[in-house]
Design an enzyme around this catalytic site. Structure first.
Site, PDB file in Angstrom:
ATOM      1  N   CYS A  75     -37.606  16.921 -73.786  1.00 38.75           N
ATOM      2  CA  CYS A  75     -36.587  18.299 -73.400  1.00 38.75           C
ATOM      3  C   CYS A  75     -36.898  18.995 -74.787  1.00 38.75           C
ATOM      4  O   CYS A  75     -36.982  18.737 -75.771  1.00 38.75           O
ATOM      5  CB  CYS A  75     -35.221  17.744 -73.551  1.00 38.75           C
ATOM      6  SG  CYS A  75     -34.380  17.626 -75.011  1.00 38.75           S
ATOM      7  N   GLU A  76     -36.789  20.590 -74.244  1.00 40.07           N
ATOM      8  CA  GLU A  76     -36.884  21.301 -75.320  1.00 40.07           C
ATOM      9  C   GLU A  76     -35.950  21.651 -76.339  1.00 40.07           C
ATOM     10  O   GLU A  76     -36.019  22.311 -77.249  1.00 40.07           O
ATOM     11  CB  GLU A  76     -37.336  22.589 -74.574  1.00 40.07           C
ATOM     12  CG  GLU A  76     -36.667  23.539 -73.823  1.00 40.07           C
ATOM     13  CD  GLU A  76     -36.756  24.720 -73.095  1.00 40.07           C
ATOM     14  OE1 GLU A  76     -37.970  24.803 -72.737  1.00 40.07           O
ATOM     15  OE2 GLU A  76     -36.075  25.667 -72.788  1.00 40.07           O
ATOM     16  N   HIS A  77     -34.837  21.114 -75.820  1.00 37.86           N
ATOM     17  CA  HIS A  77     -33.709  21.389 -76.864  1.00 37.86           C
ATOM     18  C   HIS A  77     -33.529  20.228 -77.924  1.00 37.86           C
ATOM     19  O   HIS A  77     -33.072  20.714 -79.202  1.00 37.86           O
ATOM     20  CB  HIS A  77     -32.292  21.177 -76.026  1.00 37.86           C
ATOM     21  CG  HIS A  77     -32.266  22.171 -75.139  1.00 37.86           C
ATOM     22  ND1 HIS A  77     -31.609  22.233 -73.931  1.00 37.86           N
ATOM     23  CD2 HIS A  77     -32.565  23.844 -75.115  1.00 37.86           C
ATOM     24  CE1 HIS A  77     -31.720  23.300 -73.133  1.00 37.86           C
ATOM     25  NE2 HIS A  77     -32.118  24.127 -73.833  1.00 37.86           N
ATOM     26  N   HIS A  78     -34.033  19.126 -77.896  1.00 41.49           N
ATOM     27  CA  HIS A  78     -33.762  18.128 -78.978  1.00 41.49           C
ATOM     28  C   HIS A  78     -35.174  17.278 -79.214  1.00 41.49           C
ATOM     29  O   HIS A  78     -35.469  16.559 -79.942  1.00 41.49           O
ATOM     30  CB  HIS A  78     -32.934  16.982 -78.228  1.00 41.49           C
ATOM     31  CG  HIS A  78     -31.435  17.434 -78.168  1.00 41.49           C
ATOM     32  ND1 HIS A  78     -31.201  17.992 -76.791  1.00 41.49           N
ATOM     33  CD2 HIS A  78     -30.666  17.666 -78.850  1.00 41.49           C
ATOM     34  CE1 HIS A  78     -29.901  18.324 -76.695  1.00 41.49           C
ATOM     35  NE2 HIS A  78     -29.742  18.284 -77.930  1.00 41.49           N
ATOM     36  N   GLN A 116     -35.399  20.428 -67.294  1.00 38.06           N
ATOM     37  CA  GLN A 116     -35.611  19.618 -66.131  1.00 38.06           C
ATOM     38  C   GLN A 116     -35.660  20.738 -64.790  1.00 38.06           C
ATOM     39  O   GLN A 116     -36.585  20.852 -64.102  1.00 38.06           O
ATOM     40  CB  GLN A 116     -34.702  18.606 -65.675  1.00 38.06           C
ATOM     41  CG  GLN A 116     -35.053  17.785 -64.381  1.00 38.06           C
ATOM     42  CD  GLN A 116     -34.130  16.537 -64.389  1.00 38.06           C
ATOM     43  OE1 GLN A 116     -33.584  16.120 -65.184  1.00 38.06           O
ATOM     44  NE2 GLN A 116     -33.945  16.369 -63.028  1.00 38.06           N
ATOM     45  N   HIS A 144     -32.160  11.341 -69.537  1.00 39.85           N
ATOM     46  CA  HIS A 144     -32.503  12.132 -70.643  1.00 39.85           C
ATOM     47  C   HIS A 144     -32.082  11.380 -71.928  1.00 39.85           C
ATOM     48  O   HIS A 144     -30.670  11.145 -72.106  1.00 39.85           O
ATOM     49  CB  HIS A 144     -31.708  13.530 -70.622  1.00 39.85           C
ATOM     50  CG  HIS A 144     -32.137  14.511 -69.522  1.00 39.85           C
ATOM     51  ND1 HIS A 144     -32.794  15.483 -69.788  1.00 39.85           N
ATOM     52  CD2 HIS A 144     -32.355  14.435 -68.157  1.00 39.85           C
ATOM     53  CE1 HIS A 144     -33.372  16.299 -68.825  1.00 39.85           C
ATOM     54  NE2 HIS A 144     -32.796  15.422 -67.663  1.00 39.85           N
ATOM     55  N   CYS A 146     -31.372  12.579 -74.867  1.00 41.72           N
ATOM     56  CA  CYS A 146     -30.598  13.344 -75.598  1.00 41.72           C
ATOM     57  C   CYS A 146     -29.367  12.966 -74.989  1.00 41.72           C
ATOM     58  O   CYS A 146     -28.268  13.174 -75.965  1.00 41.72           O
ATOM     59  CB  CYS A 146     -30.881  14.616 -75.444  1.00 41.72           C
ATOM     60  SG  CYS A 146     -31.052  15.530 -74.132  1.00 41.72           S
TER      61      CYS A 146
END
Ligand SMILES: [Zn+2]
Length: 185
Positions: A75-78, A116, A144, A146
């Protein structure tokens, strides 16, 4: 590039309060850089590299479906993994893809920093642009890390995303057939 990344991982280990010179951690920056490069290898590849000519003439216009493709992404956020399955279908108009290529297209985009929703769309658009199919459908079901390991700690929630193009968007019957086929055990 990898040496620089290893140096960054060493700094992260220090910032976490650990001793990077401790025996178990000595080679960790190098290993982590290698692992991260592997997990993001999709950036180094193009759609043409992945398909590499495995597009075959066929007069079938029946739905081609590849289900339960294992999916591993970050995931690009975490920068934490999300893991699940992709189901891909298309309606050929003269060209079909080699079977393993659908899975390789999934990997091409999954092996990048992703959300996603975008991943689902990128796979659908890629299959469409390669095959010129009359319709493309992609469903991804993923868990996920995260969400599971931090924050809300919802350990059993599965996120489902779908993209329907062309015939799958226009025809409720085609959509229904696809959804039934991916639910069948
Ligand atoms: Zn996340």
């Amino acid at each position: 590039m990898k040496d620089k990344m290893a140096e960054h991982f060493r700094e992260i280990i220090i910032d976490l309060g650990e001793d990077p010179n401790r025996e178990g951690l000595l080679d960790t920056p190098k290993r982590a850089a290698k692992a991260m490069s592997y997990l993001c290898q999709g950036y180094a590849l193009s759609l043409e590299d992945v398909v590499s000519g495995a597009l075959f003439a066929s007069d079938t216009d029946e739905m081609v479906i590849v289900r339960d493709i294992e999916l591993y992404s970050l995931c690009e956020h975490h920068l934490l993994p999300f893991i699940g399955k992709a189901h891909v279908a298309y309606m050929p108009t003269g060209k079909v893809l080699g079977l393993s290529k659908v899975a390789r297209i999934v990997d091409l985009f999954a092996r990048r920093l992703q959300i996603q929703e975008d991943l689902t769309k990128q796979i659908a658009n890629a299959v469409h642009s390669i095959t010129q199919a009359a319709g493309v459908a992609v469903v991804i079901e993923a868990k996920h890390m995260c969400m599971m390991m931090r924050g809300v700690e919802k350990q059993n929630s599965v996120m489902t995303t779908s993209v329907m193009l062309g015939a799958f968007r226009e025809s409720a019957n085609s959509r229904q057939e696809f959804l039934q086929l991916i639910r069948r055990k």
